[in-house]
Design an enzyme around this catalytic site. Structure first.
Site: not given
Length: 566
Positions: A110-111
């Site tokens: 994920c970011p």
């Protein structure tokens, strides 16, 4: 009758795709209902010689036909499927539900590389183990890869699942059946995603910097459409994920410089001046170029990195800021990708494309567009936005804070949450720190409120929920909104409105009191850095108000448990 079409033709990838595509067109003309979920299918059409052993088809009406007939006579093929389908019986076992165990390798990313990465990995492992499948998940978190996959494990896998919101290097999976999804879907709809992975996986082929998926095996157009819709979002989040460490380091260095006085950095040669030079003059100065560079990298690989970085630097120098950086990243990435795929040269010149021609042409084109087309208009927009944010009245500030706070609590780390977060992070480059404070404060509310609700109204929660509340407390203190996901997934109708209400109140209060936050992450642990949050007491009060409101509202509307434990 809901119909599922599966390719199990192992003779040729092109033929398999053509057969499936032809059947789908014919079925659409006949207004047949489609589904991509095996459990929902009333009729399963299999193109090939045999039924796939990796799927549990027991009790399903199935029809098996050859690809040649599907291509030549699709209408006749479908008619036979409707009239001659038989109920599938599991062979060679007294247990009708027994099927061949599936060996899966997976990657989650994920970011921020903090919450969704690891929670999605755990969800995949738990669901796979329930089914008796083998699985190993590599987590691409903020500290690097964990539980790394080996070449032996990859070669022995039946299926690769990539649950990622950012671009990840998949070269090692070339030639394997691969299914892509998001961390949110893997976390919230784990069972459905595993079912879809078996059906929709595509043979992945890496070619240099680019990668393509051949439409074969169990591939469907559904997965491709999903990836196209997620593409721009994933490219943006890739840029944000690489930019975040710059913002964190730069913001905290600036905050440390303020320990010596708000204007102490203006005195040359002092430690405060050095900290400001490191944070503001270097780390934050690289923020927009890194954002643009890695958006372009996500789109076109290494060939996009140079024009993206240069475009980001031009966004800074022209005053276009983070909005200009985003435009520059997409511009550079797609120009480089276009040159890579469409520019054909003599074989003797092909070696020069990635090291000379593409970097030069893409950088020159991106630079000229940024200077003569994008720079000034976007700079005017950024100037207006910055001026409006800094001069807005109390009413506008409260409204903006409520909107950002509500967005942070809408989908717990999903696209709406990330959009609000990216907006706040981007404004840090313009030395606008108020929205970021509202965003982080509101993002802590859902998990903290879930914990408080389990404490205040203990009888309404079972033992597992109370234990989950303790975990949510820790995650909430760290600004990990995903800590509330187990509660939201179980009771979304009551949890989400309660959280949105509390987050909106917290965001509004933060903006009303003019709270400033220098760092984009860290939760309450940022308080350990003097000057990172000002003023501290009102910030804590805003978080407390939203947390209590959400906990009380949810506690009141939550249904009583049928069985009360403890």
């Amino acid at each position: 009758m809901k119909t599922l079409i599966i390719n199990n033709d192992k003779q040729g990838q092109a033929r398999a795709y053509l057969a499936k595509h032809t059947l789908e067109n014919a079925a659409t003309r006949q207004e047949m209902a489609f589904t991509s979920v095996l459990d929902d299918a009333e009729l399963v059409i299999i193109i090939g010689e045999t039924a796939p052993t990796s799927l549990n088809l027991h009790g399903k009406k199935i029809f098996i036909g050859r690809a040649e007939q599907a291509i030549r006579e699709p209408d006749t093929f479908l008619l036979q499927a409707k009239t001659k389908a038989t109920v599938y019986q599991q062979q060679n076992t007294s247990d009708a539900t027994l099927q061949k165990p599936v060996n899966i390798v997976a990657i989650t990313a994920c970011p921020t590389g903090v919450a969704h990465t690891f929670m999605a990995a755990k969800a995949l492992e738990t669901e796979a183990q329930k089914r008796g499948w083998q699985i190993k998940v590599e987590t691409r978190g903020s500290v690097g890869a964990g539980n790394t996959l080996t070449e032996t494990e990859i070669s022995g896998a039946d299926l690769v699942i990539v649950a990622a919101d950012i671009d990840v290097d998949l070269t090692q999976f070339s030639g394997k059946r691969l299914y892509r999804t998001s961390t949110g879907a893997a976390l919230k709809k784990t069972a459905q995603e595993l079912d879809k992975a078996l059906i929709e996986a595509e043979i992945y082929t890496a070619k240099g910097n680019a990668a393509v998926s051949d439409h074969s095996g169990y591939s469907t157009k559904t997965n491709n459409k999903k990836q196209e819709s997620l593409g721009a979002y994933q490219h943006l989040m890739t840029g944000v994920s690489y930019m975040l460490p710059m913002v964190v380091a730069g913001g905290l260095c600036i905050a440390l410089s303020f320990v010596f006085g708000i204007e102490a950095f203006k005195e040359p040669g002092t430690l405060a001046a050095a900290l400001m030079q490191i944070g503001g003059g270097s780390a934050l100065a690289l923020m927009v170029p890194v954002l643009a560079g890695y958006i372009a990298y996500s789109i076109s690989g290494r060939t996009g990195l140079t024009p993206g970085l240069v475009g980001g630097m031009l966004a800074v120098s022209t005053g276009a800021g983070f909005l200009g950086g985003i435009i520059a990243g997409f511009l550079a990435g797609y120009i480089a990708k276009l040159l890579t795929t469409k520019l054909h040269m003599p074989q003797s010149m092909e070696a020069l494309k990635p090291i000379l021609i593409i970097p030069l042409v893409a950088t020159l084109t991106t630079g000229l567009i940024m200077i003569y087309v994008v720079g000034k208009p976007v700079a005017s927009i950024m100037e207006w936005l910055t001026h409006w944010l800094k001069s807005m009245g109390t009413t506008n500030a409260v409204i903006l804070g409520a909107i950002l706070g509500g967005m942070m609590c809408t989908d717990m780390g999903g696209p709406v949450n990330k959009a609000a977060y990216a907006f706040g992070v981007g404004l840090l480059s313009a030395q606008t720190y108020g929205p970021m404070a509202a965003i982080m404060a509101a993002g802590m509310v859902p998990p903290l409120a879930m914990w408080l609700a389990t404490v205040m109204m203990r009888s309404k929660f079972d033992q597992s929920e109370r234990e989950g509340g303790k975990a949510a407390l820790v995650l909430g203190l760290c600004f990990i909104s995903e800590g509330a996901i187990p509660f939201a997934a179980k009771d979304p109708v009551r949890v989400l409105p309660s959280c949105i209400l509390g987050g909106a109140v917290t965001g509004a209060l933060s903006m009303y009191f003019g709270i400033q936050l220098m760092a984009p992450h860290g939760g309450l642990f940022v308080l350990l850095i003097p000057g990172a949050i000002t003023p501290v007491l009102t910030y804590l009060g805003a978080i407390l108000a939203g947390t209590v409101l959400t906990a009380v509202v949810y506690g009141l509307v939550k249904r009583e448990n049928v069985e009360v434990v403890g």
